[in-house]
Design a protein around this motif. Sequence first.
Motif, PDB file in Angstrom:
ATOM      1  N   LEU A  76       0.849  -1.187   0.000  1.00  0.00           N
ATOM      2  CA  LEU A  76       0.000   0.000   0.000  1.00  0.00           C
ATOM      3  C   LEU A  76       0.883   1.236   0.000  1.00  0.00           C
ATOM      4  O   LEU A  76       1.760   1.394   0.852  1.00  0.00           O
ATOM      5  N   ASN A  77       0.682   2.113  -0.989  1.00  0.00           N
ATOM      6  CA  ASN A  77       1.557   3.279  -1.106  1.00  0.00           C
ATOM      7  C   ASN A  77       0.789   4.400  -1.794  1.00  0.00           C
ATOM      8  O   ASN A  77       0.649   4.419  -3.012  1.00  0.00           O
ATOM      9  N   TYR A  78       0.276   5.338  -1.000  1.00  0.00           N
ATOM     10  CA  TYR A  78      -0.524   6.426  -1.561  1.00  0.00           C
ATOM     11  C   TYR A  78       0.308   7.393  -2.396  1.00  0.00           C
ATOM     12  O   TYR A  78      -0.199   7.991  -3.345  1.00  0.00           O
ATOM     13  N   SER A  79       1.578   7.516  -2.052  1.00  0.00           N
ATOM     14  CA  SER A  79       2.442   8.413  -2.839  1.00  0.00           C
ATOM     15  C   SER A  79       2.606   7.888  -4.261  1.00  0.00           C
ATOM     16  O   SER A  79       2.511   8.640  -5.229  1.00  0.00           O
ATOM     17  N   LEU A  80       2.839   6.569  -4.388  1.00  0.00           N
ATOM     18  CA  LEU A  80       2.959   5.990  -5.721  1.00  0.00           C
ATOM     19  C   LEU A  80       1.607   5.977  -6.434  1.00  0.00           C
ATOM     20  O   LEU A  80       1.546   6.139  -7.655  1.00  0.00           O
ATOM     21  N   ALA A  81       0.535   5.794  -5.682  1.00  0.00           N
ATOM     22  CA  ALA A  81      -0.799   5.865  -6.285  1.00  0.00           C
ATOM     23  C   ALA A  81      -0.997   7.246  -6.896  1.00  0.00           C
ATOM     24  O   ALA A  81      -1.440   7.382  -8.046  1.00  0.00           O
ATOM     25  N   ASN A  82      -0.649   8.282  -6.126  1.00  0.00           N
ATOM     26  CA  ASN A  82      -0.784   9.648  -6.627  1.00  0.00           C
ATOM     27  C   ASN A  82       0.092   9.895  -7.847  1.00  0.00           C
ATOM     28  O   ASN A  82      -0.299  10.599  -8.783  1.00  0.00           O
ATOM     29  N   LYS A  83       1.276   9.305  -7.827  1.00  0.00           N
ATOM     30  CA  LYS A  83       2.189   9.476  -8.960  1.00  0.00           C
ATOM     31  C   LYS A  83       1.538   8.990 -10.254  1.00  0.00           C
ATOM     32  O   LYS A  83       1.569   9.684 -11.282  1.00  0.00           O
ATOM     33  N   TRP A  84       0.921   7.810 -10.194  1.00  0.00           N
ATOM     34  CA  TRP A  84       0.300   7.257 -11.402  1.00  0.00           C
ATOM     35  C   TRP A  84      -0.993   7.978 -11.742  1.00  0.00           C
ATOM     36  O   TRP A  84      -1.305   8.177 -12.926  1.00  0.00           O
TER      37      TRP A  84
END
Length: 354
Positions: free
Chosen positions: A216-224
């Motif tokens: 789970l990684n919201y920063s990477l989610a936001n990146k994509w």
Amino acid sequence: MFPAKETNSLSAKVFITLLTWTAKTTHLMKLLLREGTEMRKLTYFFSFFIFLYLGNLSADSFSNGMAAAKNGQFKKAYKIWMPLAKKGHAKAQFNIAFMYLRGMGISENTKKARNWFLKSATNGHVAAQFKLGYMYEFGEGVKKNYRISAKWYAKAARRGNKMAQNNLGLMYVNGMGVQKNYKKAIHWFRKACVKNYPMSQFNLGVLYSQGLGVPLNYSLANKWYEKAAAQGHIGAHNNLGVHYSNQKPTKKNLRKALYHIRIAADNGVPSAQHHLGLLYATGKDLIPKDYKKAAEWFHRAAQLGDTKSQYFLGMMYAKGLGVPIDTSEAKKWLTRAARLGHDEALHKLSVLME
């Protein structure tokens, strides 16, 4: 800011159809984006795209067929391409198949369309391989068969077709025709992302935000999501708005959240419209209280089936907030919400009925 639902959009380069979803849903087929469902809306655009993308053609006769098709002379194009198709010309076979599928210059015949797509795909035509995958997945002219669908998507995906890579990834997410495997799904999504494909960028964002196949990684989610949103992906805009609204409530984060949620709301995402309605109703987070605007956004979302907006709109009509008091309208919207399982709407409706 009030939390809003993330969304999934089914989109093409020209037309966009939106669906909404909750984080608790178990059917990821509803959460993630696939290429193909909207193709029924792209009949003539996609047809011309197919004719035009064939580009540098060596055979003069094929070029003549392309020129005829570009001018809308489909019967002429058919007469030119059919002899070539019978001789095994994969591109001609593909175009003949598409003409049968859409009834362009000839009578629509999905069985013949499928047969010509199969000939073209067998001869290595990547777009035909993708189209067969789509037809078998959604039952267009054939009986649904996820195993066959996955087979053709895989052939096209291995040849570099980004739409097939995206859809194959979704087959692995949902275990459709293949064994469920998030790692393989991510593999194919990433392949499409290398080609800057916004649908797969969005899908990777969803997987990172849910921790499926990856930590789970919201920063990477936001990146994509940012990458997809930069290309106009409405679902990505909505999900960015949700993520920024759940972060530390600084003015910077709130402005970013509002920016993305407004785009999603203006483009028909019910959860984003509901979110804006709440903001106008409460007068928080950089937006002054305005019941009239709140009612307008609730109404837009309610018409699209958003249960919470139906409830709030019904209550606004009952109390005369932003709209005139109208018991009939209040009952109408509360009834719709209650039928969709909104318990509080059912309670308020019973009170109004007394």
